[in-house]
Design a protein around this motif. Structure first.
Motif, short mmCIF file in Angstrom:
data_model
loop_
_atom_site.label_atom_id
_atom_site.label_comp_id
_atom_site.label_asym_id
_atom_site.label_seq_id
_atom_site.Cartn_x
_atom_site.Cartn_y
_atom_site.Cartn_z
N VAL A 107 0.85 -1.20 0.00
CA VAL A 107 0.00 0.00 0.00
C VAL A 107 0.88 1.24 0.00
N ASP A 108 1.93 1.22 0.83
CA ASP A 108 2.87 2.36 0.87
C ASP A 108 3.52 2.57 -0.49
N LEU A 109 3.87 1.45 -1.12
CA LEU A 109 4.52 1.53 -2.43
C LEU A 109 3.56 2.10 -3.47
N ALA A 110 2.31 1.63 -3.43
CA ALA A 110 1.30 2.13 -4.36
C ALA A 110 1.07 3.62 -4.16
N ASN A 111 1.07 4.04 -2.90
CA ASN A 111 0.92 5.47 -2.60
C ASN A 111 2.10 6.28 -3.15
N ARG A 112 3.26 5.70 -3.06
CA ARG A 112 4.48 6.37 -3.58
C ARG A 112 4.38 6.55 -5.09
#
Lengths: 429, 274
Positions: free
Chosen positions: B71-76
């Motif tokens: 999720v953090d990566l997708a947000n990035r």
């Protein structure tokens, strides 16, 4: 003409060797390790230097003691008789210690009914060890020929440089036997030289003993500061049991020692106090060996130096009572932890394998010796790697007391042999 | 003669013409799903397809919102493009994720995906953004019952161990290769594999280090009964998926993901996201 008056010593440092001072140093060291870990780590080099000073003398003392005593032994007619007596007595002591540790372990049940919290802590310890550097590889048993090979040094000076005690022991024994067999003035000169060197080394030891309080303070403080409290809590019952077995052995040793030396317990403990304190503080049998020899042959106990100078160094290398205590107890602990019931043949196998594993590990460093618990566990189908990890985690706490039990039992063995020789000579006369 | 030539050439020519007529249609179907980063920006959101079931520590629900490394990566990625993230965790299988990509319902699919030969025929995998080691979880007592000379991985490799692994071509091939003497059995998911291991029905489980950690995360006491042997020579990359025609999008993603690959350890993953 009047002789010049003796110079009066302005000060004396003998108070540093006083048991009270040593005990205070140990207690303060333990407290420092528990409550001031950062400071304890900072002063660790002091203990390391003290240990190195003691270790500096060990190999020369080992060699000179063995060459002198074996040389004198083999120059007499009764060499074979001595050897048989040493072997038989050693075996009796080894199996007695193994049986004692086994019985107490079965009685106490260190691995039974562990609390959920203890199981979680043990599980975390094992998991963390498995995941770091691939975990600990269990020790594998050396074959008989590997053992023989490791005993014979290809370069005795290299063996001395590496501190390979088993190789040094072998060379010293061979040199002592050869010297004894040559006999005559050659043997006389060599043995006088080694004996003189032995006495000089003891002088050095007596100087080093002035630093004992500082060394013990630092060693105990830094050891305790490095010990992980979690695993200790989880294995509190096992640790307490090891201490209990060791203290029981020391108590029994004291009784036997009193009988062998015909002295009271107070005199015996007073004579042996230095070696006991060094063994406990340094967790090193070899470091305490010179003080043990001195205690037995000194003014209080007056045992025969020829026997003591042979059996103590020999026993320090080969008779590893400390490892027998650990192997036997750890096997019972492992069986209980994994819910395995040990049958009578399994217990007998534990008894025998513990003695064999301890002897096979002669000369091996501490960590390798601990890993050799696999020699006992694997034939019984118990997980050696897991138990090795747990033993290594609590080793700093059990090492002092098992080392004390080790040197003290070697002292008792030596005294028993020396006393039986004395009574044989008396009876013959 | 002319008739023969005419008859022999006319039919193949006709067939070829039909093919030429069809081919642009097929090409049109492919280019229909073609998009660039600019297209995503113009659409106004980054659509991510993810599994409905949480996969710790990559995707999980916390305080009503989706969290985790993926999720953090997708947000990035969404921030880098300059659009909000639309995290659609309504899918239940790899096939559904692929279908979502192909039907243009998602721009990218996450959820701790590993490369698979079969799926690679239909979609593109990004470069790995995390590399995991494979691990052998051992039942200590069952292993010892086989009386190995020692417990090293070299000794275990030669034993006829009953090894369980996931029903995935990568796992199966690696397990067979690494443990040629072992008897390999497959299980649908990691929960089933762990259950069988805990029940004492297999000697060992072959999985990646995140899957191995699941066994101990809630039940640390299992470390007494079960050993963990890392196999650093066997590695597995965690990737994302994009649809086949999206070359530009894939190239841009790989450029963005490249700095993060190999920098995160499993312990950090669990520490930061569990």
């Amino acid at each position: 003409m009047k002789s010049a008056p003796e110079a009066v010593q302005a000060y004396s440092l003998d108070w540093l060797k006083s048991p009270v001072v040593i005990l205070i140093a140990m207690i303060v060291g333990i407290l420092a390790g528990l409550f001031f870990p950062a400071f304890s780590h900072m002063i660790a080099p002091v203990g390391a230097i003290y240990l190195k000073l003691l270790q500096m003398t060990i190999i020369p003392i080992l060699m000179t003691a063995l060459i002198t005593s074996v040389g004198r032994l083999f120059s007499s007619e009764s060499a074979r008789h001595y050897i048989v007596k040493i072997i038989v007595s050693s075996l009796i002591f080894l199996f007695t210690i193994s049986l004692l540790a086994l019985l107490v372990s079965l009685l106490v049940g260190p691995g039974e009914d562990l609390s959920k919290e203890a199981q979680i802590l043990l599980g975390k310890t094992l998991n963390a060890a498995d995941q770091s550097d691939g975990g600990t590889q269990p020790g594998t048993s050396r074959g008989f020929f590997d053992f023989l090979q490791s005993m014979i040094p290809s370069n005795v000076f290299q063996a001395m440089g590496e501190g390979s005690n088993l190789s040094i022991l072998f060379f010293s024994l061979v040199l002592g036997v050869a010297t004894g067999k040559i006999g005559g003035s050659t043997a006389h000169h060599i043995l006088n030289f080694t004996d003189a060197l032995f006495k000089v080394l003891f002088k050095i030891i007596s100087w080093i003993m002035y630093l004992l309080p500082f060394g013990l303070f630092s060693l105990l403080a830094s050891e305790l500061a490095s010990t992980g409290a979690e695993t200790l809590v989880a294995m509190a019952k096992f640790v307490a049991m090891i201490w209990g077995i060791s203290l029981l052995i020391i108590l029994l040793d004291t009784v036997v020692l009193c009988m062998a030396t015909r002295r009271t317990p107070l005199v015996v403990l007073s004579a042996m106090k230095e070696s006991m304190l060094i063994a406990f503080g340094t967790s090193s049998t070899f470091a305490s060996m010179p003080a043990a020899i001195d205690g037995l042959t000194g003014d209080k106990l007056k045992m025969s130096p020829d026997i003591i100078n042979l059996v103590i160094p020999l026993g320090a290398v080969i008779n590893r009572f400390s490892m027998i205590i650990i192997y036997t107890s750890a096997t019972v602990f492992a069986a209980q932890l994994y819910g395995i019931s040990l049958s009578v043949p399994d217990l007998a196998l534990t008894l025998v394998l513990s003695v064999l594993a301890a002897t096979a590990g002669a000369g091996a460093p501490g960590i390798v010796s601990i890993a050799m618990v696999s020699i006992v566990l694997i034939p019984l189908g118990l997980p050696a790697q897991a138990i090795t990890i747990l033993l290594l985690a609590i080793n700093p706490i059990i090492d002092p007391i098992v080392t004390l039990a080790n040197i003290y039992t070697n002292v008792t063995l030596s005294a028993v042999i020396a006393a039986s020789e004395k009574s044989s000579h008396t009876a013959a006369a | 003669m002319r008739n023969i030539i005419k008859n022999n050439f006319l039919l193949p020519l006709l067939a070829l013409s039909c093919l030429l007529l069809l081919e642009p249609t097929a090409h049109a179907e492919q280019t229909e799903n073609y998009q660039t980063v600019q297209d995503i920006r113009l659409r106004g959101q980054l659509r991510v397809a993810a599994m409905a079931e949480p996969i710790y520590p990559f995707t999980m629900q916390k305080d009503g919102a989706w969290r985790g490394y993926d999720v953090d990566l997708a947000n990035r990625i969404a921030t880098a493009i300059g659009v909000p993230l639309n995290w659609d965790a309504t899918y239940h299988s790899n096939a559904e994720l692929i279908a979502a990509l192909k039907q243009n319902k998602a721009d990218i699919a996450f959820s701790r995906i590993k490369r698979d030969l079969k799926s690679a025929r239909q979609i593109h995998y990004t470069k790995p953004y995390i590399t995991l080691n494979y691990v052998l979880l051992t039942n200590r007592m069952r292993i010892m019952a086989q009386r190995p000379g020692d417990e090293s991985i070299q000794a275990l490799s030669n034993l006829p161990l009953q090894i369980g692994t996931l029903d995935h071509s990568v796992y199966l091939n690696m397990a067979k290769q690494r443990f040629p003497a072992g008897r390999i059995s497959v299980f649908a998911d990691i929960a089933s594999l762990h259950a069988v291991l805990k029940a004492g029905r297999i000697d060992a489980a072959f999985c990646d280090e995140v899957e191995a950690k699941y066994l101990f995360i809630e039940h640390a006491e299992l470390g007494i009964r079960f050993g963990y042997i890392a196999l650093p020579e066997l590695k597995s990359g965690i990737v994302a998926m994009v649809d086949w025609p999206q070359q530009h999008w894939l190239a841009w993603l790989n450029l963005l993901l490249e700095p993060s690959s190999g920098n995160t350890t499993v312990n950090q993953l669990f520490l930061n996201h569990y």
